[in-house]
Design an enzyme around this catalytic site. Structure first.
Site, PDB file in Angstrom:
ATOM      1  N   ASP A 122       0.851  -1.183   0.000  1.00  0.00           N
ATOM      2  CA  ASP A 122       0.000   0.000   0.000  1.00  0.00           C
ATOM      3  C   ASP A 122       0.894   1.244   0.000  1.00  0.00           C
ATOM      4  O   ASP A 122       1.958   1.224   0.621  1.00  0.00           O
ATOM      5  CB  ASP A 122      -0.848  -0.018   1.281  1.00  0.00           C
ATOM      6  CG  ASP A 122      -2.220   0.595   1.106  1.00  0.00           C
ATOM      7  OD1 ASP A 122      -2.832   0.392   0.044  1.00  0.00           O
ATOM      8  OD2 ASP A 122      -2.683   1.262   2.044  1.00  0.00           O
ATOM      9  N   TYR A 177       2.337   4.887   1.157  1.00  0.00           N
ATOM     10  CA  TYR A 177       2.339   5.638   2.422  1.00  0.00           C
ATOM     11  C   TYR A 177       1.145   6.588   2.423  1.00  0.00           C
ATOM     12  O   TYR A 177       0.812   7.190   1.404  1.00  0.00           O
ATOM     13  CB  TYR A 177       3.626   6.460   2.551  1.00  0.00           C
ATOM     14  CG  TYR A 177       4.896   5.645   2.588  1.00  0.00           C
ATOM     15  CD1 TYR A 177       5.108   4.671   3.561  1.00  0.00           C
ATOM     16  CD2 TYR A 177       5.918   5.876   1.662  1.00  0.00           C
ATOM     17  CE1 TYR A 177       6.294   3.934   3.606  1.00  0.00           C
ATOM     18  CE2 TYR A 177       7.103   5.153   1.700  1.00  0.00           C
ATOM     19  CZ  TYR A 177       7.281   4.177   2.670  1.00  0.00           C
ATOM     20  OH  TYR A 177       8.446   3.460   2.706  1.00  0.00           O
ATOM     21  N   PHE A 198       7.763   1.625  -1.193  1.00  0.00           N
ATOM     22  CA  PHE A 198       8.752   1.889  -0.147  1.00  0.00           C
ATOM     23  C   PHE A 198       9.484   3.221  -0.321  1.00  0.00           C
ATOM     24  O   PHE A 198      10.234   3.630   0.561  1.00  0.00           O
ATOM     25  CB  PHE A 198       9.790   0.753  -0.052  1.00  0.00           C
ATOM     26  CG  PHE A 198       9.217  -0.569   0.347  1.00  0.00           C
ATOM     27  CD1 PHE A 198       8.734  -0.779   1.631  1.00  0.00           C
ATOM     28  CD2 PHE A 198       9.137  -1.609  -0.572  1.00  0.00           C
ATOM     29  CE1 PHE A 198       8.192  -2.004   2.004  1.00  0.00           C
ATOM     30  CE2 PHE A 198       8.598  -2.844  -0.217  1.00  0.00           C
ATOM     31  CZ  PHE A 198       8.126  -3.039   1.074  1.00  0.00           C
ATOM     32  N   HIS A 207       9.375  -9.113   6.150  1.00  0.00           N
ATOM     33  CA  HIS A 207       9.100  -7.730   5.766  1.00  0.00           C
ATOM     34  C   HIS A 207      10.083  -6.798   6.475  1.00  0.00           C
ATOM     35  O   HIS A 207      10.483  -7.069   7.614  1.00  0.00           O
ATOM     36  CB  HIS A 207       7.661  -7.363   6.148  1.00  0.00           C
ATOM     37  CG  HIS A 207       7.165  -6.130   5.489  1.00  0.00           C
ATOM     38  ND1 HIS A 207       7.402  -4.865   6.007  1.00  0.00           N
ATOM     39  CD2 HIS A 207       6.443  -5.963   4.354  1.00  0.00           C
ATOM     40  CE1 HIS A 207       6.842  -3.974   5.207  1.00  0.00           C
ATOM     41  NE2 HIS A 207       6.255  -4.602   4.199  1.00  0.00           N
TER      42      HIS A 207
END
Length: 230
Positions: free
Chosen positions: A72, A74, A85, A194
């Site tokens: 998703d 930010y 990222f 992760h």
């Protein structure tokens, strides 16, 4: 007041437009386009509308050598830039990005970078693909299950079908589930935990050396290595 439906397709590069023409003609994408138009007109959403397809526009389909899958964008002000990222230059690094860059620094024995903008990777053939490409401000996951996942799954499948010897970096349980979309006889899959603090601090991220391992795979298969240093 009538809602003017924008056409997201107009903002994606021509080579991806050709590859994904079938998806753009499907009913789910029509509904997704309506949803995104309404969301952007009624709320503050991220990334900026013209950056929704930044991952694609900075990495042509035929140039894809590496795929990194996020979940998703930010949802904080000014953070998302359309690459998973990644943040705009000058924006403080969110926790997951911090851990990615710490691992990068340790793996490649380089300085921790000032910039968190990963466009430099994208320009070299790294597709930084979020499963969901948009989000409403301060509302994590708000645009999930609206059609984006079907679209980005199709992207992964197209790369798997048409490209050769791509390195897929699957970080965390959500990304691991995408392995079923990849022909592992043709491509390479590297999996880890992760980079979020919850996972990384339990020992599921640091030390996996995906950056150097990816370059070793690329070199062994006749491709130019990625200059990961920002």
């Amino acid at each position: 007041m009538a809602l003017y439906i924008c056409n997201m397709i107009e903002t994606i590069s021509e080579n991806w437009k050709a590859v994904l023409a079938e998806e753009f003609s499907k009913d789910y994408f029509y509904k997704l386009n309506q949803f995104v138009t309404e969301a952007y007109q009624e709320n503050t959403c991220y990334p900026k509308y013209n950056e929704i397809f930044a991952a694609f526009n900075n990495c042509a389909f035929e140039d894809v050598k590496v795929v990194i899958i996020g979940q998703d964008p930010y949802h904080g002000k000014g953070q998302a830039n359309g690459l998973c990222f990644s943040v705009h230059d000058g924006v403080a690094h969110p926790p997951s990005l911090k851990n990615i860059l710490k691992e990068l620094s340790a793996d490649l024995n380089c300085m921790y970078p000032v910039s968190g903008d990963l466009t430099h990777w994208a320009k070299q053939g790294v597709l930084l693909l979020n499963a969901t490409l948009t989000v409403t401000e301060k509302s994590a996951g708000s645009h999930q299950k609206k059609g984006w996942e079907a679209f980005t799954d199709a992207v992964i499948q197209k790369i798997s079908e048409k490209n050769k010897k791509v390195v897929f970096l699957l970080w965390g349980g959500y990304a691991h589930k995408k392995e079923k979309l990849i022909d592992t006889q043709k491509h390479f899959v590297l999996k880890s935990g992760h980079p979020s603090p919850l996972s990384a601090n339990r020992g599921y991220w640091f030390g996996d050396q995906h950056f150097s391992k990816t370059n070793a795979i690329l070199k062994a298969n006749g491709f130019t290595k990625i200059d990961w240093v920002l």
